[in-house]
Design a protein around this motif. Sequence first.
Motif, PDB file in Angstrom:
ATOM      1  N   SER A  64       7.743   0.526  -7.721  1.00  0.00           N
ATOM      2  CA  SER A  64       6.610   0.488  -8.657  1.00  0.00           C
ATOM      3  C   SER A  64       7.024   0.965 -10.043  1.00  0.00           C
ATOM      4  CB  SER A  64       5.467   1.374  -8.143  1.00  0.00           C
ATOM      5  OG  SER A  64       5.820   2.750  -8.227  1.00  0.00           O
ATOM      6  N   GLN A 107       6.044   8.782  -8.147  1.00  0.00           N
ATOM      7  CA  GLN A 107       5.788   7.337  -8.199  1.00  0.00           C
ATOM      8  C   GLN A 107       6.800   6.624  -7.312  1.00  0.00           C
ATOM      9  OE1 GLN A 107       5.449   5.893 -12.205  1.00  0.00           O
ATOM     10  NE2 GLN A 107       5.238   3.745 -11.597  1.00  0.00           N
ATOM     11  N   PRO A 108       6.342   5.818  -6.350  1.00  0.00           N
ATOM     12  CA  PRO A 108       7.265   5.224  -5.380  1.00  0.00           C
ATOM     13  C   PRO A 108       8.255   4.246  -5.990  1.00  0.00           C
ATOM     14  CG  PRO A 108       5.014   5.149  -4.558  1.00  0.00           C
ATOM     15  CD  PRO A 108       4.931   5.542  -6.000  1.00  0.00           C
ATOM     16  N   LYS A 155       0.834  -1.205   0.000  1.00  0.00           N
ATOM     17  CA  LYS A 155       0.000   0.000   0.000  1.00  0.00           C
ATOM     18  C   LYS A 155       0.867   1.254   0.000  1.00  0.00           C
ATOM     19  CE  LYS A 155      -3.775   2.264   2.488  1.00  0.00           C
ATOM     20  NZ  LYS A 155      -4.700   2.201   3.667  1.00  0.00           N
ATOM     21  N   ARG A 156       1.900   1.270   0.831  1.00  0.00           N
ATOM     22  CA  ARG A 156       2.773   2.455   0.916  1.00  0.00           C
ATOM     23  C   ARG A 156       3.526   2.702  -0.386  1.00  0.00           C
ATOM     24  NH1 ARG A 156       5.456   5.863   0.025  1.00  0.00           N
ATOM     25  NH2 ARG A 156       6.730   7.252   1.305  1.00  0.00           N
ATOM     26  N   HIS A 157       3.881   1.643  -1.118  1.00  0.00           N
ATOM     27  CA  HIS A 157       4.670   1.797  -2.344  1.00  0.00           C
ATOM     28  C   HIS A 157       3.839   1.661  -3.615  1.00  0.00           C
ATOM     29  CE1 HIS A 157       7.739   1.281   0.732  1.00  0.00           C
ATOM     30  NE2 HIS A 157       8.533   1.942  -0.077  1.00  0.00           N
ATOM     31  N   ASN A 158       2.511   1.671  -3.433  1.00  0.00           N
ATOM     32  CA  ASN A 158       1.578   1.735  -4.556  1.00  0.00           C
ATOM     33  C   ASN A 158       1.783   0.602  -5.557  1.00  0.00           C
ATOM     34  OD1 ASN A 158      -0.571   2.848  -5.981  1.00  0.00           O
ATOM     35  ND2 ASN A 158       0.762   4.131  -7.244  1.00  0.00           N
ATOM     36  N   VAL A 159       1.884  -0.623  -5.032  1.00  0.00           N
ATOM     37  CA  VAL A 159       2.023  -1.815  -5.882  1.00  0.00           C
ATOM     38  C   VAL A 159       0.962  -2.838  -5.486  1.00  0.00           C
ATOM     39  CG1 VAL A 159       4.481  -1.577  -6.413  1.00  0.00           C
ATOM     40  CG2 VAL A 159       3.781  -2.765  -4.312  1.00  0.00           C
ATOM     41  N   LYS A 160       0.654  -3.742  -6.403  1.00  0.00           N
ATOM     42  CA  LYS A 160      -0.346  -4.774  -6.136  1.00  0.00           C
ATOM     43  C   LYS A 160       0.191  -5.860  -5.209  1.00  0.00           C
ATOM     44  CE  LYS A 160      -2.783  -6.334  -9.607  1.00  0.00           C
ATOM     45  NZ  LYS A 160      -3.104  -6.863 -10.965  1.00  0.00           N
ATOM     46  N   ASN A 212       3.705  -5.344  -9.909  1.00  0.00           N
ATOM     47  CA  ASN A 212       2.303  -5.190 -10.285  1.00  0.00           C
ATOM     48  C   ASN A 212       1.843  -6.302 -11.207  1.00  0.00           C
ATOM     49  OD1 ASN A 212       1.378  -2.727  -8.970  1.00  0.00           O
ATOM     50  ND2 ASN A 212       2.897  -1.672 -10.224  1.00  0.00           N
ATOM     51  N   THR A 238       8.606  -6.346  -4.836  1.00  0.00           N
ATOM     52  CA  THR A 238       7.355  -5.693  -5.214  1.00  0.00           C
ATOM     53  C   THR A 238       7.133  -5.861  -6.707  1.00  0.00           C
ATOM     54  OG1 THR A 238       8.515  -3.574  -5.531  1.00  0.00           O
ATOM     55  CG2 THR A 238       7.468  -3.947  -3.387  1.00  0.00           C
TER      56      THR A 238
END
Length: 380
Positions: free
Chosen positions: A169, A165-166, A45-50, A195, A193
């Motif tokens: 990701s 963008q983190p 969630k913090r690094h904006n990845v699935k 996506n 990590t």
Amino acid sequence: MEKRIIPISLPSMGQEEWEALKEPIFSGWITQGPKVKEFEELFAKRHNVKHALAVSNCTTALHLALVALDVKAGDEVLVPAFTWVSTANAVMYCGATPIFVDVDPVTFNINTDSILAKITDKTKAIIPVHLFGLCADIDVIKQIAPQLKIVEDGACAAGAALNGQPAGSLGDIGCFSFHPRKSVTTGEGGMLTTNDDALAERLNMLRNHGASISEEQRHKGPKPYILPEFDMVGYNYRMTDLQGALGVIQLQKLDQFIEEREGWANYYHQELGKIDWLRVPRYSDKYKHGWQSYVLFVDESKSPLKRNDLMEYLQQHGISTRPGTHAVHMLGFYKNTFNIDEQDYPGAYQCNEYSMSIPLHNKMTELDYQYIVEILKQIK
């Protein structure tokens, strides 16, 4: 000013981390389990990845990333010449060949102008390193080499970003470290990590011996006595729930830690930027720096002391320092195996010889920072 003793880094831990360990200890579930899962969900969630998948350290993360991308003998992988040795070692683990690319001595990151000349029909992937918490320019790398798989070595870059963008990701797979010198730590530990759903599934199996389901899934399923299927050769690269419990608490403090480090980095910029033989870190506003460490560049043509003598002087005054990292092409194994001259990568050579990391961590006090600045300013 009275002499102080200031280590290069210290993990910032306390009562909350101590209390967090009780849950896995008293539950009896201390291998990979619910706390690792919670840590993974928070990190994703913090690094904006699935997907985020915890592993034993960043080196094993790099290895799994390359295996998942089917890097094998006969393949080439581009690696910056100035990085920690594990970036290149992970390529060797796969039987592939690391192809070094020079770095920019201003940012310490891969020199994007040098990438194209290193690409051959054997090149399968590139590992840009977000060194010291500053993201490599992945956008430019994608324009230069859209055909290459990108494995981000974000060992130093939890919480960092490029154009909002983190880190983690930006490419196909990101790899992170939770070593005690990093901004957040689980002792040892790492994170992958992505996506890509298929890659995530493959990585999940590879880290757990190649098993079709995890131990937690098996134990909590209807038939815990039935062993999983093993349809691939995997590895035991899992994180423990003890580490996961620490990670949950540490990750909640990540942005606070970075904000505090950034404030003191700005203090260093202001004070040390006045010393004409030191170059402070430079980067544009498209970057959100993670400030894993604060690395100076010593201009020996102006400096009253050579870099190594300067580090010795600071050590005598209680201030721990290190070179930023090392030029991998200058290390014995790589130099001898690939017959590399140290000047083949002049940017990396300069970084190896003239970079100097000074203390920047969340256990330091205002007096510590003032002391370091005062000692450096005294050198004539």
